[in-house]
Design an enzyme around this catalytic site. Structure first.
Site, PDB file in Angstrom:
ATOM      1  N   ARG A 168       0.957  -1.326  -0.033  1.00  0.00           N
ATOM      2  CA  ARG A 168      -0.002   0.021  -0.103  1.00  0.00           C
ATOM      3  C   ARG A 168       0.864   1.293   0.122  1.00  0.00           C
ATOM      4  O   ARG A 168       0.498   2.312   0.568  1.00  0.00           O
ATOM      5  CB  ARG A 168      -0.837  -0.142   1.062  1.00  0.00           C
ATOM      6  CG  ARG A 168      -2.062  -1.062   1.227  1.00  0.00           C
ATOM      7  CD  ARG A 168      -3.057  -0.986   0.144  1.00  0.00           C
ATOM      8  NE  ARG A 168      -4.034  -1.918   0.120  1.00  0.00           N
ATOM      9  CZ  ARG A 168      -4.154  -3.169  -0.095  1.00  0.00           C
ATOM     10  NH1 ARG A 168      -3.065  -3.602  -0.729  1.00  0.00           N
ATOM     11  NH2 ARG A 168      -5.120  -3.812   0.051  1.00  0.00           N
ATOM     12  N   SER A 241     -10.870  -0.588   2.940  1.00  0.00           N
ATOM     13  CA  SER A 241     -10.092  -0.795   4.434  1.00  0.00           C
ATOM     14  C   SER A 241      -9.810   0.838   4.782  1.00  0.00           C
ATOM     15  O   SER A 241      -9.056   1.297   3.814  1.00  0.00           O
ATOM     16  CB  SER A 241      -9.070  -1.487   4.268  1.00  0.00           C
ATOM     17  OG  SER A 241      -9.264  -2.787   3.498  1.00  0.00           O
ATOM     18  N   GLU A 337      -5.275   4.038   5.660  1.00  0.00           N
ATOM     19  CA  GLU A 337      -4.963   3.880   4.156  1.00  0.00           C
ATOM     20  C   GLU A 337      -5.319   4.974   3.345  1.00  0.00           C
ATOM     21  O   GLU A 337      -4.431   5.258   2.404  1.00  0.00           O
ATOM     22  CB  GLU A 337      -5.521   2.253   3.796  1.00  0.00           C
ATOM     23  CG  GLU A 337      -5.219   2.059   2.428  1.00  0.00           C
ATOM     24  CD  GLU A 337      -5.902   1.132   1.664  1.00  0.00           C
ATOM     25  OE1 GLU A 337      -5.852  -0.191   2.144  1.00  0.00           O
ATOM     26  OE2 GLU A 337      -7.019   1.238   0.956  1.00  0.00           O
TER      27      GLU A 337
END
Ligand code: FAD
Ligand code: EPU
Length: 345
Positions: A168, A241, A337
């Site tokens: 990520r 998420s 995130e």
């Protein structure tokens, strides 16, 4: 010739982010021709405005209004750069829809993106956080990223090794003010080995009676799994998420596991372990929790949801309390995130 872009003043961003947070931008422009980038950016500089590139807004939280120019890439050409009969390289412009590319490539007999089916967003955003799902990260399929470099004021082609891809993470995510991704080159295969190891994929294929899956079968199975597990942003505002799965030293993971034997721990290389943020959040009692219109999904503990009219500040406040409680109980720091616009974590 059509104008390369149209500039809207005082634009509403509610429809432009999947968390459905009502926010406004001083200016908004849809850019139909990347050649107009220097002029658009110069004009924003002359107005003294910061610039935010926005795709489908499926990984942003607006904590307030944006006092500058929101720029949406609307150029979406596809070009075949190479084809040796087995490996095919496509250059896809930033405004192409991600899931549309997955679908289109599979229909052409090109495998490689099937595990990444149904991730929302545009192609230009895929390298920003190195999107990943069901055992594959997009970095494994990227040959190069083309991006406008605002520091050097020129278009650059960064080979995959220069993109600093991680879980990520990427060079583009680390320096959001610097890069505007204009196109991505992907490598596809006509006979790729399928990746079926992520929990649930084989079971989903077997449940459909499929014993010799094709890449399209894998994409269909991933779509079914995702539809079951994750709330649909068309029905309830969310950004997927909200936290990354935390990476901790192996020794830390072992210690936690001794106290909580059911805790999921995944090896992450270099003496690191990946923990499940969803599990940690659920254990702290947050799954399905609601404060006004801000909440934690009852379907998946890692998903922050907007039940209607939650503000960005309310959502951020709840996210902070969730992270604080996990830190207090387990000593593990969760990091968001999505890109948070208008506040720092
Ligand atoms: P945006 O949300 O518009 O932008 C995200 C960030 O990238 C911002 O910082 C923005 O400034 C920057 N950016 C966007 N385009 C450019 C560009 N062209 N140049 C420079 N910067 C740019 N992600 C995963 O990795 N795996 C998943 O499985 C996954 N599942 C999801 C499920 C749901 C239901 C939702 C809502 C989200 C999910 N996501 C997932 C997160 C999200 O879909 C991805 O991060 C996606 O790539 C974001 O695309 P976007 O066009 O919406 O980007
Ligand atoms: N779990 C819970 N409670 C829940 C949900 C999950 O305890 O409510 C636990 C279970 O033990 C489960 C484990 O968490 O086995 C993992 O759950 P899941 O397979 O849903 O994966 P995840 O780690 O929660 C990650 C990505 C997703 C990606 C899936 C599938 C991150 C931050 N998230 O989720 O990406 O789709 O794996 O590969 O890495 C996103 O980035 O927005 C995103 C949705």
């Amino acid at each position: 010739m059509a104008e390369a872009y149209t500039l809207i003043e005082d634009a509403a961003l509610g429809p432009c982010n999947t968390l459905r947070v009502a926010a406004r931008a001083r200016h908004y422009a849809e850019l139909r021709d990347p050649a107009a980038l220097p002029a658009v950016l110069d004009a924003a500089d002359a107005r003294g405005e910061p610039v935010l590139v926005l795709g489908e807004g499926s990984n942003v939280l607006f904590a307030g209004d944006f006092p500058g120019l929101v720029l949406r890439p609307a150029f979406a050409g596809v070009r075949r750069l190479a084809d040796d009969g087995e490996r095919v390289i496509l250059r896809v412009e930033a405004g192409y829809g991600w899931d549309a590319l997955v679908d289109w490539s599979l229909a052409q007999g090109l495998a490689g993106l099937e595990n990444l089916a149904l991730i929302p967003g545009l192609v230009g955003a895929a390298p920003i956080q190195n999107i990943g799902a069901y055992g594959v990260e997009v970095a494994e399929r990227v040959v190069a990223v083309e991006a406008w470099d605002r520091d050097e004021r020129r278009l650059r082609r960064l080979p995959v090794g220069a993109c600093a891809f991680g879980y990520r993470d990427s060079r583009f995510k680390q320096q959001p003010e610097r890069w505007i991704v204009t196109a991505v080159e992907f490598a596809f295969s006509r006979s790729a080995a399928l990746r079926l190891d992520y929990a649930g994929v084989r079971e989903e294929l077997a449940a459909g009676g499929i014993t010799a899956p094709t890449a399209s079968d894998v994409a269909a199975a991933v779509r079914r799994l995702r539809r079951r597990k994750l709330p649909d942003p068309a029905r309830i505002g969310n950004a997927g998420s909200f936290f990354k799965n935390p990476l901790v030293a192996d020794a830390v993971a072992r210690g936690l596991r001794e106290a909580e034997p059911s805790m999921p721990v995944y090896p992450a290389g270099r003496e690191l372990a990946k923990l499940s943020a969803a599990w940690l959040i659920e254990r702290c009692g947050w799954r399905g929790h609601r404060e006004g219109d801000a909440g934690i999904s009852a379907q998946h503990a890692l998903v922050l949801v907007n039940h209607g009219a939650a503000t960005g500040a309310e959502l951020l406040g709840l996210a902070r309390r969730v992270a604080d409680s996990v830190c207090e109980r387990y000593g593990v720091r969760l990091e968001p995130e999505p890109r948070i616009v208008g506040a720092t974590w």
